[in-house]
Design a protein around this motif. Sequence first.
Motif, short mmCIF file in Angstrom:
data_model
loop_
_atom_site.label_atom_id
_atom_site.label_comp_id
_atom_site.label_asym_id
_atom_site.label_seq_id
_atom_site.Cartn_x
_atom_site.Cartn_y
_atom_site.Cartn_z
N VAL A 66 0.85 -1.23 -0.11
CA VAL A 66 0.07 -0.04 -0.06
C VAL A 66 0.94 1.33 0.10
N LYS A 69 -4.20 7.20 -2.86
CA LYS A 69 -3.91 5.95 -2.09
C LYS A 69 -3.94 4.68 -3.31
N LEU A 101 -3.16 0.43 -4.03
CA LEU A 101 -3.06 -0.72 -3.43
C LEU A 101 -2.37 -1.78 -4.57
N ILE A 161 -10.73 0.32 -2.83
CA ILE A 161 -9.77 0.23 -1.79
C ILE A 161 -10.83 -0.17 -0.46
N ILE A 202 -3.47 0.33 4.80
CA ILE A 202 -4.86 0.90 4.56
C ILE A 202 -5.61 1.98 5.51
#
Length: 238
Positions: free
Chosen positions: A156, A171, A173, A213, A231
């Motif tokens: 992440v 963000k 992933l 996410i 996360i």
Amino acid sequence: MQATCKFCSKQFIKRYTKHVFCSLACSNRFNLNHKNTVELPRSYSSELAELFGILLGDGSVTKYFTKVYLNRIADADYIPYVKRLISDLFTGAPVTLQDKPYAGTAELQISSKDVCDYLRRMEFNPKQRYIPTWIQRNDAFTKATIRGIFDTEGSVGMKYFSGVNRKYLYKQLTVTNKNKNILKFLEYSLRRFGYKPTKNSCKNIYISNKKDIQRYLKEIGSSNPKIVRKIEIEEIDN
């Protein structure tokens, strides 16, 4: 450090603290002599599918050994979970943990030919690493396999995007793996479940949408505290 071989009782110098055999030959003979003590799963399950994902991400299956390679520091909280998952699936199989500081890895090893043979019968191919049909035809098994792959190969991070008026922080992933079968499975399965993954290289799959996410963590989830922590921390900062 002197130790006594569990099979032949010969004394030997341990290279790693978890070694219990003086040689590969003794380990193999011990496994063969104790092959009837291992209980194998009688049916497919989400737990078995998750182990497949873990092995597809960071594992190997040979004639006598099944191994999972994890980061000894970053995955420190995840290692006990994987060891427990293996022990629950294969009751009676010897499971050892070898800490290898020089390589930065922690190596979980299942010393059982029966387990190796079983995983191959369940269509685990250590070379091609394609995803078995019994996993792809079941949504719960597919999600469990995705979870295992992301937990071992996932990370992440935060990415910057420069827009017309300002810069955006978002963000991401990411799963990194060079195997085309694994990447194809991830991309197709995530899209089938309504996610919007991106693939702009030959070895990475990204989930960059904030809602995706959040939904991933809720619907597919993670057994690796490292992934969950990152996360949630990034969510707070964002």
